[in-house]
Structure formats: structure tokens, C-alpha cells
Design an enzyme around this catalytic site. Structure first.
Site, PDB file in Angstrom:
ATOM      1  N   ASP A  63      -9.176   3.360  -2.452  1.00 26.15           N
ATOM      2  CA  ASP A  63     -10.191   3.731  -1.467  1.00 26.15           C
ATOM      3  C   ASP A  63     -11.492   4.212  -2.092  1.00 26.15           C
ATOM      4  O   ASP A  63     -11.787   5.409  -2.107  1.00 26.15           O
ATOM      5  CB  ASP A  63      -9.625   4.800  -0.529  1.00 26.15           C
ATOM      6  CG  ASP A  63      -8.413   4.267   0.216  1.00 26.15           C
ATOM      7  OD1 ASP A  63      -8.250   3.023   0.288  1.00 26.15           O
ATOM      8  OD2 ASP A  63      -7.630   5.085   0.728  1.00 26.15           O
TER       9      ASP A  63
ATOM     10  N   ASP B 106       0.867  -1.193   0.000  1.00 25.87           N
ATOM     11  CA  ASP B 106       0.000   0.000   0.000  1.00 25.87           C
ATOM     12  C   ASP B 106       0.896   1.233   0.000  1.00 25.87           C
ATOM     13  O   ASP B 106       2.108   1.140   0.195  1.00 25.87           O
ATOM     14  CB  ASP B 106      -0.872  -0.065   1.265  1.00 25.87           C
ATOM     15  CG  ASP B 106      -1.919   1.041   1.314  1.00 25.87           C
ATOM     16  OD1 ASP B 106      -2.279   1.589   0.250  1.00 25.87           O
ATOM     17  OD2 ASP B 106      -2.398   1.340   2.433  1.00 25.87           O
TER      18      ASP B 106
ATOM     19  N   GLU C 197       2.705   4.985  -3.972  1.00 28.99           N
ATOM     20  CA  GLU C 197       2.724   5.980  -5.076  1.00 28.99           C
ATOM     21  C   GLU C 197       4.064   6.726  -5.114  1.00 28.99           C
ATOM     22  O   GLU C 197       4.462   7.083  -6.208  1.00 28.99           O
ATOM     23  CB  GLU C 197       1.557   6.955  -4.896  1.00 28.99           C
ATOM     24  CG  GLU C 197       0.190   6.315  -5.084  1.00 28.99           C
ATOM     25  CD  GLU C 197      -0.228   5.400  -3.923  1.00 28.99           C
ATOM     26  OE1 GLU C 197       0.288   5.652  -2.812  1.00 28.99           O
ATOM     27  OE2 GLU C 197      -1.002   4.465  -4.112  1.00 28.99           O
TER      28      GLU C 197
END
Ligand code: MIG
Length: 784
Positions: A484, A407, A410
């Protein structure tokens, strides 16, 4: 923030920076050729043209130097050895392979790519390649009236992207995910165009922030990058499937997943203690609801330090994992890139000592705030850091973990820009450059580090990696969940085109958080979403902290029974699903497909958002709105049999279909077949009985498919341990013929025959198996 109020539309806010000035590439001054690479020196830049295959051509342009041809972060193949015929005149250079014709106009430099019948694929008009003084590079291409655009990786909104404008810059977007929310977590600067039933692809291999504009003009589209060089590939198709095979020839295909990874996953931010996880696992067993994976979100760690367990919450992770495995359930923990700045934490100490973190030019480590507080970020662009990071995973594999959830890669940082300072330097395997250039591949490289480390430590077992961020080629290492989303019907609706376009972008193993991540889900939404989830490639129920718990039994028995039916159905369809993943592995084809992929000449499919195909012969038409028990379904050419009722519908028509909450409409094409197994129990998930369900048709057409099976767990298939059957089914009015054309591999499954069921055979009809008429149609089978 000011920009989130109506002050944002204050006239003075608009930045007037004057007209945008492009410098066109200009006229060709001279050109040379060597080893099938054509180099053009032009007035305002240099162009290279390379043929990778008969159907793939690359165009690179650098306004300053010769184009750099060995810079791709993801293309893993080199140009093939091809025969190119060349005709040179004063105005034009014409290059031809077996499938492509290139017309290069010299004054000014303009390129047209055509197919072998001189039909235009991509063309340049008044504008072609250009750049701006600020370093931005742009390509303009003519847009045809009938062009439809797909792909672009992970985007919200509808399936057909004509009339849209997109940006690629991996971004952690918490919750909005509206139709206009862009960019999101993944950057896949690639699209497929469908024109008059024929498809081609364009891959813009530039890792800077890129933009694609199919909106501003009505007769041309453009793609541009904030920096770097123009570097794109045109793939000639002409079928959508051929485009995907070509694109994944360049960027790679997914490895076969472990079978457990394509089962049902249960997650939550977070199941916080060992006791809670054990209770959860027990509940699945007691409710007889299949589950393969329970995820551990950030609470399992000690102060959010990766590669640690919180000793109070998880006193004995090894035993937990071992006990759960006996129940048939695996644990997948989350691993974020941020390493807590803590001088007493060995991972941090080692990263600093071995010089593995991202740094500023001047030598200081970059720190960004994430869950553990101030954190350093491994420089995954460097082989040494990737190896180090991969090695750390022994911490997990030593206690029996076989999957990792990445997770925040980025990378997400809790600051205004949401990410790392773009001036931070990356080592880039010896060619240092800025984060501005490599931001979009940070997640891809983290995936590579994780996959390779896990693979090495699992000693022959297949790892499973789930990632949020990625770049073109991410499919080689990880599956992707779409971040999300929220527990809204609209988000269920949007997840369909999003996953379909990811599939068209070479990433077959994807899915949204089932039930929705943010906000409270509700019984009906969760039920409908679980029905869809049973047929999306990746199937995980996940929800955010502070929201209602959304395990399948949380809303009472009525809903539980329906969700259980569909999660079990996922397992019954496993042989079919696994064979589809085999197609993804071999050819790069998606599991979940828009109808246009199979019916590219049928314009009704071009923007069909609320239904999809599971492989090439099954249409899934879920209910996507509340209090709804009827919907229209478009069925393409052919006859279609509704899976649960056996009712027949004709194609190229809309039908009004009734579906109570316990039903999701599924249609199988007549004349084709699907492979089904059975659900036993969590501890014993392997089907002992496999059946081939043949849906008799009357069209005399032959349907060919491949059934694939192996141990589902190791890499033994690479050494021939698999079962692969190429099967042909032909149904005539009164007869169904089944023939195994090829059988390969030396894997011996637990079953020694495949049961054959014929659905819709006429009274007194015949069945011919491998050339022999069968006497007893109630007991048909194929010997393995
Ligand atoms: O800033 O780990 O998308 O799935 O549960 C939030 C907590 C960090 C974002 C992920 C979500 C996960 C959550 N994470």
C-alpha cells in the site's frame, strides 16, 4: 495511541534495560569432519561448516545442541560433492575449494572467508558469533570502508543500504511507507556487498524476527535473530550476477511467467460488479489500450468468504470470464488466508473437521479479525493443509481463472500486533513450533500452496500468483507487488530502489501500485508513473477505495494518449521483456537492474536511485518530479543512443536531457541490440513481426545475447518446445556483423523470420549476416 504523540519522546519512556551482554562462542575444543561437513565443538556452542559449491559456504551455530542442518524452509539443494583441501595447525584450520579459502581461527573461534586470491570476503575481528541469555543470536562481521550494501528484499529508502538498520518481520503497513518505515510485508534476510568492484552475498536463513545493522558501528556490521540458530551462507561472487546465480541456486528461481502476466494489469479496490467489470473491459477495447488482466478485489466475494462469489454483484462469473477471455482479458481474483468463522460455510466446516487451521498449544483454533470478521487461518506450514488449500482453487480454475492474488498473508490481523498471536502453534510438517518462529514464512507457504494447487488444476498451463508477503525463495511461486504505497511523487521515486533491491534479492517479478494506492492520484503523476511502469517487471495500476479512479483515460485525452503510447510500448518491447524473464528463470537475474549490476567498478552507479537498467543494455531515466521536463542522466561506459530521437551520447558522463510529458528518456547502448514486436489489439496480442534493432557502434566489441520465445502459456517448453537463439553482434566503424551462434528448441512461432534493422549504420556501410554480406540493407532478416 500514546506513542504517536509527543509523549513518545518523554524521557521516562526510554527503557533502560542495562547493558546488552553477549556470550561469545569461545575457543574450539575439538573438531571433526565427515562428508564435507566440519563440526566444531566450542566452549559456548557448536558450529557446522558446509560447502554447497566451490563458491558457497554455510556456517551454522547452535549454542545448545549440534547445529540442525535439515531445517531450512527454503533452501532446496544439498551440499555438492567437492574437493576440499585442508591444512590444520594448532591455531588455524584452513579449508580450500576452487574458489574459496576459509581460515578458521581456533582461540577464539573466528571465521574468515577469502576468494581464491586470498582477498577477504567476510571476516570476524574482536567479535564473531555470540548469543544472549534471552535466546537472541548475533553474528558480527568487519565492515570495510568501501563496502556498499544491497538487497534486504523489500525496503524503502535508497539503493545503498550502508548506514541503515533493518528488521525482518512480515508486516501489513497501511500507507505510511516512509523512508524509515520498516519492516514491510516481505522478509528476505539476504544482502549483497560490493567492495572495490567485487561482490559477495550473505544469506541469513533464520525465520525468526531478524535484524541487520550497518549503522551502529563504523567498522563492523551485524545480523541477529530473536531465536533459533545462526545459519548463514556466504556466496563468493565475484560479480553481482554471479552472487545472484549463487543465491538463487540455494533459494530457487522463478518459473517462466505466462506472457499475459507480464502485460498490463488494471486493478482497483474494488471493481464491485460484473457490469462494472464488463464496462471496464469494453473501455480498454474502445480506447485501444492494451490490458491483459483485470483484478477482482475483496468485493467479489460473498461476505468476504474466500472461494465464493457474491451472487448479486457477480451473477454469472463463468460467463464473465469466458466473454472477457475472448476479448483477450483475464480475471485475477484476490484470495486472503482468513477463513470466516461461520458454521454454515463449507470451507470453514472442512477446515475445522479436517483439523487444518492454526491452533493454540491447548487445542483451540486461533481466531483473528480480518475482512470477514472472526476468521481462522489455514496452517500452510503443513503439507496436508497446503494440499487442501490448493485443491480449493478448482473453484476458480473451473470457471476459467488462471491467476490468483494473495493479500493479507503476513498474515495481517486487525489488532495491536497486526498479526497472529506469536504463541500459536504450527504443525510444521511434523515438527510443531510457534508462530514466533514461522511468522515470516507463512506467506511463502501460502504461495506454495496456491501455486501448486493452481498448477495441478490448470493441467499444463502456467499459473500466475501475485503475493504481498513472502520470505527468501518467494520467487519460486509468486510475483510480488510492494503493497500500500501512496499517490505521491516521493513514492514513485522510492519505488525504483525498492524494486531494484528486490531484484538483487532474487525476486525478479515485482512492481509497485502504479499511480499510487492510497490518496488521490493526479494526471501528471499517473502519466509519469505509467511511463515507468511500462518498464518495471510487474505492471499494475491499482488504487484504494474512496480515491479518484485512475484508469488511463480518467484525466482527459491529452494524458490518455501518453499513457496509451507507453502501455502499447510495453507490448512492443514484449520480445525483449520475455527474453529477460528467460534470464530470470535460468540464472535468477533481475529484469530491472541497478546500474551497478552491469558496471560494478563504476562508483557513480553505487547509489544511483533515479534511473535503472532494463536488462544489460538499456538505461531508463524517467522524470520523477512534477512540472519537470529536464533531468540529468548518468550514462556509464560506452556510447548510448536515445531511443526516440536517435541522438548519440557518450558514457561516463552526466547529461542534461529534455523530456516533455510525452517522453521518457530511454537509452540503448551502441553496439548492442534489442528485440521488438508490435501491438495489434487486445483480442490478438501475438506479434506477427519480430525485429532485431541493432544499434551500430564503433567499438569492435562483440555483444552476445539470447533471444527466447515459446508459446507463452504452457509448460511445453520443458519438453523442448521453445526457440532459443544465441546471437552475437559486432560493429566496426563501417560494418555490422550479426551471427546466430546457436539455435535450439523445436517451437515454431507465427513468424518465420526476424526483421533486422540497423540504427546508425554509416552511409555505404556493410552488414554481414551469418557470414554473408547483405545486398539490400533496407530488407535485412534472419530466417528462423
Ligand atoms: O486491508 O483488499 O494491499 O492492495 O486493495 C486492506 C483490499 C486489504 C490491502 C492490499 C490492497 C487491497 C486491499 N488490501
Amino acid at each position: 495511541m500514546l506513542k504517536d504523540t509527543s509523549f513518545a519522546i518523554h524521557p521516562g519512556m526510554e527503557q533502560q534495560s542495562g547493558p546488552v551482554v553477549y556470550r561469545d562462542i569461545g575457543n574450539v575444543l575439538n573438531h571433526t569432519e565427515s562428508d564435507n561437513t566440519y563440526l566444531f565443538s566450542c566452549e559456548n556452542g557448536n558450529v557446522a561448516v558446509q560447502f554447497y559449491t566451490d563458491s558457497i559456504v554455510r556456517v551454522a551455530m547452535n549454542q545448545k545442541t549440534e547445529p540442525k542442518l535439515h531445517v531450512s524452509k527454503t533452501v532446496h539443494v544439498t551440499p555438492g560433492d567437492l574437493r576440499i583441501t585442508e591444512v590444520n595447525s594448532e591455531e588455524v584450520l584452513r579449508l580450500k575449494t576452487n574458489n574459496l579459502v576459509l581460515i578458521i581461527r581456533k582461540a577464539p573461534f573466528r571465521i574468515t572467508v577469502m576468494d581464491d586470491q586470498d582477498r577477504v570476503i567476510v571476516a570476524e575481528g574482536d567479535k564473531g558469533m555470540a548469543y544472549r541469555e534471552n535466546g537472541e543470536v548475533t553474528v558480527f562481521k568487519e565492515m570495510n570502508e568501501d563496502d556498499h550494501f544491497y538487497g534486504f528484499g523489500e525496503k524503502s529508502g535508497y539503493l545503498d543500504k550502508r548506514g541503515e538498520k533493518y528488521e525482518m518481520w512480515n508486516t501489513d503497513v497501511y500507507a505510511p511507507h516512509n523512508p524509515e518505515t520498516d519492516p514491510l510485508y516481505e522478509s528476505i534476510p539476504y544482502f549483497m556487498t560490493l567492495r572495490h568492484g567485487r561482490a559477495h552475498g550473505v544469506f541469513f536463513d533464520n525465520t525468526f524476527r531478524t535484524k541487520f545493522d550497518m549503522k551502529t558501528a563504523s567498522n563492523y556490521y551485524s545480523f541477529s535473530a530473536e531465536g533459533g540458530q545462526i545459519d548463514y551462507y556466504v556466496m563468493a561472487g565475484p560479480e553481482p550476477k554471479a552472487v545472484l546465480e549463487q543465491y538463487t541456486h540455494l533459494t530457487g528461481r522463478m518459473p517462466l511467467p505466462p506472457k499475459w502476466a507480464i502485460g498490463y494489469h488494471q486493478s482497483r479496490y474494488s471493481y464491485e460488479t460484473e457490469t462494472e467489470v464488463r464496462e471496464l473491459a469494453k473501455s480498454f477495447v474502445e480506447h485501444d489500450i492494451p490490458v491483459d488482466v483485470i483484478h477482482l478485489d475483496i468485493h467479489y466475494m460473498n461476505g468476504y468468504r474466500v472461494f465464493t462469489f457474491d451472487k448479486e454483484r457477480f451473477p454469472n462469473p463463468k460467463k464473465l470470464i469466458c466473454d472477457l477471455k475472448e476479448m483477450g482479458i483475464r480475471i485475477v481474483p484476490i484470495v486472503d488466508p482468513g477463513v470466516k468463522k461461520d458454521s454454515e460455510y463449507p470451507i470453514y466446516q472442512e477446515g475445522v473437521r479436517e483439523d487444518l487451521f492454526c491452533k493454540y498449544m491447548e487445542g483451540d483454533i486461533y481466531f483473528g479479525e480480518v475482512w470477514p470478521g472472526d476468521s481462522a487461518f489455514p496452517d500452510f506450514t503443513d503439507g496436508k493443509a497446503r494440499k487442501w488449500w490448493g485443491d480449493q482453487h478448482a473453484f476458480y480454475t473451473n470457471i476459467g481463472i488462471e491467476g490468483i492474488w494473495n493479500d493479507m498473508n503476513e498474515p495481517a490481523v486487525f489488532n495491536e500486533t497486526k498479526t497472529m498471536d506469536v504463541s500459536v502453534m504450527h504443525r510444521n510438517d511434523g515438527e510443531p513450533t510457534t508462530h514466533r518462529e514461522l511468522h515470516n514464512v507463512y506467506g511463502l507457504f501460502m504461495g506454495q500452496a496456491t501455486y501448486e494447487g493452481m498448477k495441478e488444476q490448470l493441467k499444463g498451463k502456467r499459473p500466475f500468483i501475485l503475493t504481498r508477503a513472502g520470505y527468501a525463495g518467494v520467487q519460486r511461486y509468486a510475483s510480488v507487488w510492494t503493497g500500500d504505497n501512496r499517490s505521491f511523487w516521493e513514492h514513485l521515486q522510492m519505488s525504483l530502489p525498492m524494486v531494484m533491491n528486490l531484484g538483487l534479492s532474487g525476486v525478479p517479478f515485482t512492481g509497485p501500485d502504479v499511480g499510487g494506492f492510497a490518496h488521490d492520484t493526479n494526471a501528471e503523476l499517473l502519466t509519469r508513473w505509467t511511463q515507468v511502469g511500462a518498464f518495471t517487471p510487474y505492471f499494475r495500476n491499482h488504487s484504494a477505495i474512496g480515491t479518484l479512479y485512475q484508469e488511463p483515460w480518467q484525466f482527459g485525452e491529452k494524458y490518455e494518449a501518453i499513457m496509451k503510447k507507453y502501455i502499447q510500448m510495453r507490448y512492443k518491447w514484449m520480445p525483449q521483456l520475455y527474453s529477460l524473464f528467460y534470464q530470470a528463470n535460468k540464472r535468477g537475474l533481475p529484469v530491472m537492474r541497478p546500474l551497478l549490476m552491469e558496471y560494478p567498478s563504476d562508483a557513480k552507479t553505487y547509489n544511483l536511485n533515479d534511473q535503472f537498467m532494463f536488462g544489460d543494455n538499456v538505461v531508463i531515466a524517467p522524470i520523477l518530479t512534477p512540472s519537470t521536463t529536464d533531468r540529468t542522466v548518468y550514462l556509464p561506459a560506452g556510447d548510448w543512443i536515445e531511443f526516440t530521437t536517435g541522438k548519440k551520447y557518450t558514457g561516463e558522463k552526466l547529461h542534461l536531457i529534455h523530456a516533455e510529458l510525452e517522453d521518457m528518456p530511454i537509452f540503448v547502448k551502441a553496439g548492442t541490440a534489442i528485440m521488438l514486436g508490435e501491438w495489434n489489439s487486445n483480442a490478438d496480442k501475438t506479434s506477427k513481426n519480430i525485429s532485431m534493432e541493432i544499434y551500430a557502434g564503433e567499438c569492435d566489441e562483440t555483444y552476445a545475447f539470447t533471444y527466447y520465445d515459446d508459446d507463452g502459456e504452457t509448460f511445453a517448453y520443458e519438453d523442448g518446445s521453445y526457440l532459443k537463439m544465441d546471437v552475437e553482434v559486432t560493429s566496426h566503424i563501417n560494418t555490422v556483423e550479426v551471427s546466430v551462434r546457436n539455435k535450439n528448441g523445436d517451437y515454431t512461432p507465427e513468424y518465420n523470420e526476424i526483421i533486422v534493422n540497423i540504427i546508425g549504420l554509416r552511409e555505404g556501410g556493410n552488414v554481414i549476416i551469418n557470414g554473408e554480406i547483405s545486398r539490400d540493407i533496407d530488407k535485412l532478416s534472419l530466417k528462423i
